[in-house]
Write a protein that holds these residues in place. Sequence first.
Motif, mmCIF file in Angstrom:
data_model
loop_
_atom_site.group_PDB
_atom_site.id
_atom_site.type_symbol
_atom_site.label_atom_id
_atom_site.label_comp_id
_atom_site.label_asym_id
_atom_site.label_seq_id
_atom_site.Cartn_x
_atom_site.Cartn_y
_atom_site.Cartn_z
ATOM 1 N N ALA A 1 7.897 -4.738 -23.299
ATOM 2 C CA ALA A 1 7.817 -5.700 -24.394
ATOM 3 C C ALA A 1 6.698 -5.158 -25.427
ATOM 4 C CB ALA A 1 7.322 -6.945 -23.568
ATOM 5 N N ILE A 2 5.564 -4.734 -24.835
ATOM 6 C CA ILE A 2 4.505 -4.142 -25.729
ATOM 7 C C ILE A 2 4.949 -3.165 -26.601
ATOM 8 C CG2 ILE A 2 2.320 -2.877 -25.680
ATOM 9 C CD1 ILE A 2 1.510 -4.451 -22.915
ATOM 10 N N ASN B 1 4.414 -5.518 -34.830
ATOM 11 C CA ASN B 1 3.670 -6.760 -34.575
ATOM 12 C C ASN B 1 2.371 -6.243 -33.666
ATOM 13 O OD1 ASN B 1 2.620 -9.265 -33.898
ATOM 14 N ND2 ASN B 1 4.811 -10.092 -33.642
ATOM 15 N N GLN B 2 1.124 -5.856 -33.976
ATOM 16 C CA GLN B 2 0.116 -5.517 -33.299
ATOM 17 C C GLN B 2 -0.507 -6.634 -32.539
ATOM 18 O OE1 GLN B 2 -0.286 -2.319 -32.264
ATOM 19 N NE2 GLN B 2 1.389 -1.710 -33.765
ATOM 20 N N ILE B 3 -0.520 -7.727 -33.341
ATOM 21 C CA ILE B 3 -1.260 -8.900 -32.844
ATOM 22 C C ILE B 3 -0.383 -9.448 -31.308
ATOM 23 C CG2 ILE B 3 -1.705 -11.245 -33.064
ATOM 24 C CD1 ILE B 3 -2.149 -10.731 -36.118
ATOM 25 N N SER C 1 -2.058 -9.571 -27.505
ATOM 26 C CA SER C 1 -1.882 -10.807 -26.709
ATOM 27 C C SER C 1 -1.052 -10.497 -25.482
ATOM 28 C CB SER C 1 -1.190 -11.702 -27.409
ATOM 29 O OG SER C 1 0.398 -11.563 -27.533
ATOM 30 N N TYR C 2 -0.096 -9.687 -25.408
ATOM 31 C CA TYR C 2 0.607 -9.341 -24.246
ATOM 32 C C TYR C 2 0.005 -8.608 -23.113
ATOM 33 C CZ TYR C 2 5.211 -10.569 -26.041
ATOM 34 O OH TYR C 2 6.256 -11.404 -26.632
ATOM 35 N N LEU C 3 -0.841 -7.567 -23.621
ATOM 36 C CA LEU C 3 -1.794 -6.792 -23.032
ATOM 37 C C LEU C 3 -2.924 -7.590 -22.239
ATOM 38 C CD1 LEU C 3 -2.598 -4.034 -21.840
ATOM 39 C CD2 LEU C 3 -3.836 -3.513 -23.994
#
Length: 407
Positions: free
Chosen positions: A324-325, A333-335, A339-341
């Motif tokens: 997903a990352i 979509n770095q933001i 948030s996933y990390l």
Amino acid sequence: MIRFDSNSNSATNNHPKPPDTFQPMLTESIHRFLTEYRSGAADFSNFASIFSRLLQNLADPPLEFVLFYSAVTFHSTNKFNSPKSVSASKDLFQLLVSCSTSCNAVKRISVLAPVIYELYRSVFDQKELKGEVESLLEGIVSYISICCCTEAEGNGDLSSRFVDLLRVWMVDRVGEEGEKRDDLKLFFPVVSEEVRKIIAGGCGIQYLAGVVMCQAFLLRLCFKFGSGIPRLELEKDVHDCAVQMITGFRNFYFLDILLRMLLEPVLPITTILGHGNEVILREILYDAVIVMNHTFLSPQEGILLPGQQLKNLALTWSFVTDNAIRSVRENGNQIKAISYLNAFSESCLPSQLIKWVTSQTGMGDRARNLTVSTPVALISELPPISTLLSFLITCQDLSTCFNGLSG
């Protein structure tokens, strides 16, 4: 709450099933029913009478008996070719629930497989009845959630007659004489080929319950599409519905199957949604399984998973998170990637993997110094797993990959 046998793996029960003196009768009954049906018979009350007595006399009847009795009863109503197939599916749902009242929670969920099969047919045969199908799916999901709140005992294996039982349910779809068909693919259309291979090879009833949950889950989400609402509103609706079902089911086998399917190139719902909506659903599911609260997996919440299952689940979840990352980063979509990390780092998943490492002799100091830069980076630092990492990434059969990791 659902708890799991510490001696079971993700699909089968390691303990041999005791001999069942009723199995020869079931085998003969299946053969006779198929012969009579294809000869034009419409009255199957003799089968129903015999198996009804068996179900009444057995405290926790075999799943295969419940499925056979409900199949012949449903055939006797002559509703398979009814134009009101959704109405027939509602009757079938009620029949399956009533036939399995004396069964344990896992069997009560597993026995719903035929109604999911019928509803999938309704998706293509009667699209104008979408609202009715969606309403019935909501009822099925609610019933499954109630069953998941009940303690499940044991994990018996399906008998060798299970695949033959599918022919009883699908006898109206025989087709041309001698035509070869994939019964498992027809009966379980909303799961991956790997899942069907596990069922064909003989799986536990708890695993089958997970398959039923996953199919109901995906179909329920598919019906959210096509409503004509704006995309942002649709994504929020689907996301909230997915999280609600995941936390409501609270089931290891369901989560295991769902996460492994998210590691596949395509979800098994492309035929329903099309490629574009499949991509949207995958992105929503990534978000749902990563950002959602994972505390329902903790023993304090009633979910007791043995170390091997918890470790395998954490590993699978970690690979899904890493996929997903990478996916959101590729889309710029770095933001969301951050948030996933952060969600992964703050969840129970890294701690479960690190806790497992600290339990290994001589690894405590190194494990305590591990950092989380990405899920796969964390996994690669775990000494017992690092040597297997390249194998896991290239493995084509994830079910055997993860079952092969020893505790």
